[in-house]
Motif scaffolding. Structure first.
Motif, PDB file in Angstrom:
ATOM      1  N   ARG A   1      -2.976  -1.416  -1.240  1.00  0.00           N
ATOM      2  CA  ARG A   1      -2.901  -1.285   0.213  1.00  0.00           C
ATOM      3  C   ARG A   1      -1.782  -0.188   0.318  1.00  0.00           C
ATOM      4  O   ARG A   1      -1.972   0.773   1.205  1.00  0.00           O
ATOM      5  N   VAL A   2      -0.738  -0.020  -0.656  1.00  0.00           N
ATOM      6  CA  VAL A   2       0.221   1.049  -0.490  1.00  0.00           C
ATOM      7  C   VAL A   2      -0.444   2.167  -0.951  1.00  0.00           C
ATOM      8  O   VAL A   2       0.356   3.530  -0.800  1.00  0.00           O
ATOM      9  N   GLY A   3      -1.660   2.604  -0.926  1.00  0.00           N
ATOM     10  CA  GLY A   3      -2.556   3.770  -1.269  1.00  0.00           C
ATOM     11  C   GLY A   3      -2.618   4.303  -2.527  1.00  0.00           C
ATOM     12  O   GLY A   3      -3.074   5.397  -2.907  1.00  0.00           O
ATOM     13  N   ARG A   4      -2.694   3.346  -3.471  1.00  0.00           N
ATOM     14  CA  ARG A   4      -3.137   3.810  -4.901  1.00  0.00           C
ATOM     15  C   ARG A   4      -4.436   3.190  -5.314  1.00  0.00           C
ATOM     16  O   ARG A   4      -4.706   1.901  -4.940  1.00  0.00           O
ATOM     17  N   LEU A   5      -5.130   3.933  -6.126  1.00  0.00           N
ATOM     18  CA  LEU A   5      -6.522   3.123  -6.739  1.00  0.00           C
ATOM     19  C   LEU A   5      -6.346   3.241  -8.130  1.00  0.00           C
ATOM     20  O   LEU A   5      -5.756   4.206  -8.888  1.00  0.00           O
ATOM     21  N   ARG A   6      -6.423   2.116  -8.800  1.00  0.00           N
ATOM     22  CA  ARG A   6      -5.919   1.757 -10.270  1.00  0.00           C
ATOM     23  C   ARG A   6      -7.158   1.476 -11.099  1.00  0.00           C
ATOM     24  O   ARG A   6      -8.302   0.924 -10.506  1.00  0.00           O
ATOM     25  N   ILE A   7      -7.070   1.710 -12.254  1.00  0.00           N
ATOM     26  CA  ILE A   7      -8.205   1.252 -13.047  1.00  0.00           C
ATOM     27  C   ILE A   7      -7.662   0.058 -14.129  1.00  0.00           C
ATOM     28  O   ILE A   7      -6.663   0.407 -14.721  1.00  0.00           O
TER      29      ILE A   7
END
Length: 366
Positions: free
Chosen positions: A52-58
């Protein structure tokens, strides 16, 4: 379809015994995430997770979290409930490589939900397009909806919230507050949308009268679109969505305001679609999916709703087009569950909504 979906009395819904804890085991698949919100499985076995804090993770196929977030995620508005929300793959992802994201866009004084799409290339988003921004922009940082599902014709439905302080606008067809909208995958409006051409109506609207819809799932096998939404104090709803349907908020609700004041004297009204079931007191449902995996045969065809306040997953049993009971699962975790998905391996995957969030995997007991 509404007249073919029969609903049992609420007393029967709770008649079934909960699943014994020894029938499954829960393991940590990945960790090190900050308030994870949504996940999507890539064809190569990797997992995409939004924070939610703005990151897209793999997350790699073996559960290892890539230490570097995906580059190119646009900056959004992050505060309270606002931030990066859904990630979903295009139905033709293997061919076109499009993925879709939702996030809050704007400032504290003027913001709303935005839908974008982009391609993931070597750890970076490329070819980014803004497809839709809900209108009007409103103040505050609550009630964004943000979930996505694809229908049989591969059009996209996007859930939206009422902005909390603008609940009466959920009944106003001129805007997107408290609505579910339907779009073509390029952001254009399908020509068979139910309110298209009606004077004073936003053409994107698919259904209206919602509060904050954070769960939606299209059952392609049965052709049914299910959603759930947060009520205030009580009145969380599970709904079967029909094009053009009005689902009542705030004219009819089982909930009361946070002050204890009555929102409405009515729980149903003519012309409004009643929920399939409601949760009172609130469980705070946060995502929705239907299980068709192979690892848990008894769960085949059942809905699963993750919850925040109850800190559980609700299994909603469906039998021959009928609601057949509910079971409260995974309470032993004691954690807010933000997302529940069925993985390609047939396991259930859960996201815990914490500053040190995890991806959990639910497997049969050995």
């Amino acid at each position: 379809m509404l007249n073919t979906f029969r609903v049992l009395a609420l007393g029967a819904l709770f008649a079934s015994a909960p699943l014994a804890a020894h029938d499954y085991r829960i393991e940590t698949f990945s960790q090190g995430l900050e308030h994870p919100w949504s996940m999507a499985f890539l064809p190569d076995g990797r997992l995409l997770v939004t924070e939610r804090v703005g990151r897209l993770r793999i997350v790699e196929a073996d559960g290892r979290l890539d230490p570097e977030p995906v580059a190119g995620v646009p900056e959004g508005f992050i505060a309270a409930q606002a931030g990066l929300m859904e990630v979903a793959l295009d139905p033709d992802y293997s061919d076109n490589r499009w993925l879709y994201l939702t996030h809050a866009q704007g400032s504290l004084e003027a913001n709303n939900t935005r839908l974008i799409r982009a391609r993931l290339v070597d750890g970076e988003l490329q070819d980014l397009e803004v497809l839709f921004t809900a209108q009007p922009l409103k103040a505050g940082a609550a009630h964004y909806g943000g979930r996505i599902a694809f229908l049989a014709d591969k059009t996209l439905v996007l859930t939206l919230g009422d902005g909390f302080d603008w609940r009466e606008q959920a009944q106003n067809p001129a805007n997107h507050l408290g609505k579910i909208v339907r779009l073509n995958r390029d952001g254009s409006v399908p020509q068979d949308n139910p309110l298209l051409g009606q004077q004073g109506a936003a053409p994107e609207i698919y259904s209206l009268g919602h509060r904050n819809v954070q769960g939606i799932f299209f059952d392609a096998e049965q052709g049914r679109l299910y959603s759930h939404e947060h009520g205030p104090r009580g009145g969380d709803e599970l709904n079967l969505i029909e094009p053009g349907g009005n689902y009542g908020w705030p004219l009819a609700t089982f909930g009361v305001d946070y002050t204890g004041a009555r929102v409405s004297p009515y729980t149903e009204l003519p012309g409004l679609v009643a929920p399939l079931l409601h949760w009172t007191p609130s469980v705070a449902p946060s995502s929705l999916m239907l299980y068709r995996g192979e690892l848990f045969p008894d769960w085949q065809g059942d809905l699963f709703a993750s919850t925040l306040a109850e800190r559980s997953v609700r299994r909603i049993r469906l039998r021959d087009g009928m609601l057949a009971g509910e079971e409260v699962l995974f309470e032993e975790l004691g954690e807010r569950i933000r997302d529940v998905r069925s993985g390609p391996d047939g396991a259930l995957y859960l996201l815990t909504d914490n500053p040190q969030g995890r991806v959990l995997r639910v497997l049969p007991s050995e």
